[in-house]
Design an enzyme around this catalytic site. Structure first.
Site, PDB file in Angstrom:
ATOM      1  N   ASP A  26       0.824  -1.212   0.000  1.00 43.28           N
ATOM      2  CA  ASP A  26       0.000   0.000   0.000  1.00 43.28           C
ATOM      3  C   ASP A  26       0.857   1.261   0.000  1.00 43.28           C
ATOM      4  OD1 ASP A  26      -2.319   1.513   0.108  1.00 43.28           O
ATOM      5  OD2 ASP A  26      -2.411   1.486   2.287  1.00 43.28           O
ATOM      6  N   CYS A  80     -21.898 -10.674  -4.413  1.00 44.18           N
ATOM      7  CA  CYS A  80     -22.684  -9.672  -3.686  1.00 44.18           C
ATOM      8  C   CYS A  80     -24.179  -9.819  -3.976  1.00 44.18           C
ATOM      9  CB  CYS A  80     -22.232  -8.263  -4.067  1.00 44.18           C
ATOM     10  SG  CYS A  80     -20.559  -7.853  -3.517  1.00 44.18           S
ATOM     11  N   CYS A 104     -27.619  -7.777  -2.764  1.00 41.54           N
ATOM     12  CA  CYS A 104     -27.356  -7.047  -1.516  1.00 41.54           C
ATOM     13  C   CYS A 104     -26.853  -5.635  -1.809  1.00 41.54           C
ATOM     14  CB  CYS A 104     -26.324  -7.798  -0.679  1.00 41.54           C
ATOM     15  SG  CYS A 104     -25.929  -6.991   0.895  1.00 41.54           S
ATOM     16  N   CYS A 143     -24.067  -2.221   1.988  1.00 46.14           N
ATOM     17  CA  CYS A 143     -22.953  -1.272   2.100  1.00 46.14           C
ATOM     18  C   CYS A 143     -23.295   0.061   1.450  1.00 46.14           C
ATOM     19  CB  CYS A 143     -21.692  -1.858   1.476  1.00 46.14           C
ATOM     20  SG  CYS A 143     -21.847  -2.286  -0.283  1.00 46.14           S
ATOM     21  N   CYS A 170     -23.888   3.860   4.054  1.00 46.37           N
ATOM     22  CA  CYS A 170     -22.852   4.902   4.041  1.00 46.37           C
ATOM     23  C   CYS A 170     -23.394   6.218   4.594  1.00 46.37           C
ATOM     24  CB  CYS A 170     -22.324   5.104   2.626  1.00 46.37           C
ATOM     25  SG  CYS A 170     -21.021   6.358   2.538  1.00 46.37           S
ATOM     26  N   CYS A 204     -16.277  10.346   1.075  1.00 44.38           N
ATOM     27  CA  CYS A 204     -15.959   9.197   1.927  1.00 44.38           C
ATOM     28  C   CYS A 204     -15.304   9.664   3.226  1.00 44.38           C
ATOM     29  CB  CYS A 204     -15.028   8.247   1.176  1.00 44.38           C
ATOM     30  SG  CYS A 204     -14.453   6.848   2.157  1.00 44.38           S
ATOM     31  N   CYS A 264     -13.499   4.913   8.593  1.00 45.56           N
ATOM     32  CA  CYS A 264     -14.896   4.494   8.733  1.00 45.56           C
ATOM     33  C   CYS A 264     -14.981   3.032   8.335  1.00 45.56           C
ATOM     34  CB  CYS A 264     -15.794   5.359   7.845  1.00 45.56           C
ATOM     35  SG  CYS A 264     -17.548   4.935   7.897  1.00 45.56           S
ATOM     36  N   CYS A 318     -19.347   0.334   5.893  1.00 45.41           N
ATOM     37  CA  CYS A 318     -19.654  -0.527   4.746  1.00 45.41           C
ATOM     38  C   CYS A 318     -19.087  -1.931   4.918  1.00 45.41           C
ATOM     39  CB  CYS A 318     -19.175   0.107   3.444  1.00 45.41           C
ATOM     40  SG  CYS A 318     -17.384   0.282   3.298  1.00 45.41           S
ATOM     41  N   CYS A 354     -21.631  -5.724   5.936  1.00 39.69           N
ATOM     42  CA  CYS A 354     -21.448  -6.715   4.870  1.00 39.69           C
ATOM     43  C   CYS A 354     -21.708  -8.127   5.406  1.00 39.69           C
ATOM     44  CB  CYS A 354     -20.035  -6.635   4.300  1.00 39.69           C
ATOM     45  SG  CYS A 354     -19.722  -7.871   3.001  1.00 39.69           S
TER      46      CYS A 354
END
Length: 361
Positions: free
Chosen positions: A147, A202, A205, A208, A212, A228, A255, A258, A262
């Site tokens: 990252d 997913c 669904c 998420c 938010c 976000c 945060c 989401c 799930c």
């Protein structure tokens, strides 16, 4: 070990056996899953370009830098033939997520940031994995990423079979949810690749997307970072937009909403890494208490922590927003008033906003 530049290398004997050994060594080093991807990321490059053109990256200019190198591993590190993608779970044993979010005078810190900074830990493990491979096959070209470079790590993880990119734009795994870090080892060996996760699970669904707080999802698989909370509290350097401040609640660094909702995260397992456990009681701290930390206290208590990324000024900015959304108690008001004369105009403006929320002028 300092990463070596990638160089031409003979094909290792029995690539399939070596690939399996690499996965075994990765698990021995604390990774829960290891997959191998080729360097063709297909449609992900076009998806990234559309996202950038829409301006959804906000002020994260580094997302637009490096041109095609971000989506083409062999251009970023010449000679790369395969990418080893690795998953390490980070969820603490007692998350207290719903409890803290429901207590507005508490400070909510994204659960990935409660412990030590994952960058150094995972990079060290990747180096150890490279050394183990080298002991088996001799010198080879590699480079480790965590990252911290222009790498489409989620696309690579999907290509390597670690999971699929969900509607919340995170990598989801049917057996582990999404509470995990990713690391990559670019290598110049023609290892056999794993089947890509070419289907998503997913379904219908939309939990998420619906949960938010700031409506940051413009649609499934499309996140507008400018709305976000993770972007606003970690990456964004300016004044948080007035219309979004009440929606942020007590989320002061990142945060998890989401992820919390799930359904796949019911399979998430607590981490076995002690370094990812909460430090300094940051999983259950009061906003007012954190707001009164001096800069020296902040630097001392966040040493080796992801929280350092925000810096002291933005840390106070975020806490001021949280305090503005908290109940009008004496500790909350006293903490805010104590910062009215803070040198930073950014902090002062957020403090005054918070005080006005409590009817103070």
């Amino acid at each position: 070990m300092t990463p070596q530049p990638l160089a031409d290398n003979l094909s290792p004997p029995d690539p399939a056996r070596l690939a399996q050994s690499i996965k075994d060594w990765g698990r021995e080093l604390g990774f829960q899953q290891v997959g191998i991807s080729d360097v063709e990321l297909g449609e992900h490059e076009a998806h990234l370009q559309r996202w950038l053109e829409a301006g959804y990256h906000g002020e994260m200019d580094y997302m637009a830098a490096h041109g095609s190198k971000r989506s083409r591993p062999a251009e970023l590190v010449p000679g790369t033939l395969r990418v080893i993608s690795l998953r390490m779970d980070y969820l603490p044993g007692d998350t207290r997520m719903a409890q803290v979010l429901a207590t507005p005078e508490k400070a909510y810190v994204s659960r990935y940031a409660l412990g030590r900074d994952y960058h150094k830990l995972i990079r060290k493990r990747l180096q150890q994995l490279a050394e183990r491979i080298q002991a088996e096959v001799g010198p080879f070209g590699f480079r480790a990423f965590v990252d911290s470079a222009p790498v489409l790590e989620k696309a690579i993880a999907e290509q390597a079979g670690l999971g699929w990119i969900g509607k919340n734009t995170l990598v989801l795994n049917r057996k582990a949810g999404s509470y995990f870090f990713l690391g990559e080892l670019f290598v110049d060996m023609p290892l056999p690749v794993d089947p890509a996760m070419d289907s998503e699970h997913c379904g219908r669904c939309s939990a998420c997307l619906d949960i938010c707080p700031t409506a940051a999802f413009v649609g499934p698989y499309r996140l507008d970072a400018r709305r976000c909370i993770s972007y606003l509290t970690i990456e964004y350097k300016g004044a948080i937009p007035l219309e979004l401040r009440p929606l942020i609640g007590n989320r002061v660094f990142g945060c998890d909403d989401c992820q919390i909702v799930c359904p796949w995260n019911r399979f998430a397992r607590p981490t076995g890494q002690g370094d990812f456990q909460p430090r300094h009681s940051l999983d259950n701290a009061e906003l007012a208490e954190l707001f009164l930390w001096s800069e020296e206290e902040f630097l001392g208590r966040t040493e080796g922590s992801p929280l350092r990324r925000a810096g002291y000024e933005r840390w106070l900015r975020n806490l001021a927003v949280g305090l503005g959304n908290a109940p009008s108690t004496i500790p909350v008001l006293e903490a805010l008033k104590a910062r009215r004369g803070f040198p930073s105009e950014l902090v002062r403006e957020h403090v005054e906003w918070a005080l006005r929320r409590h009817g103070e002028t």
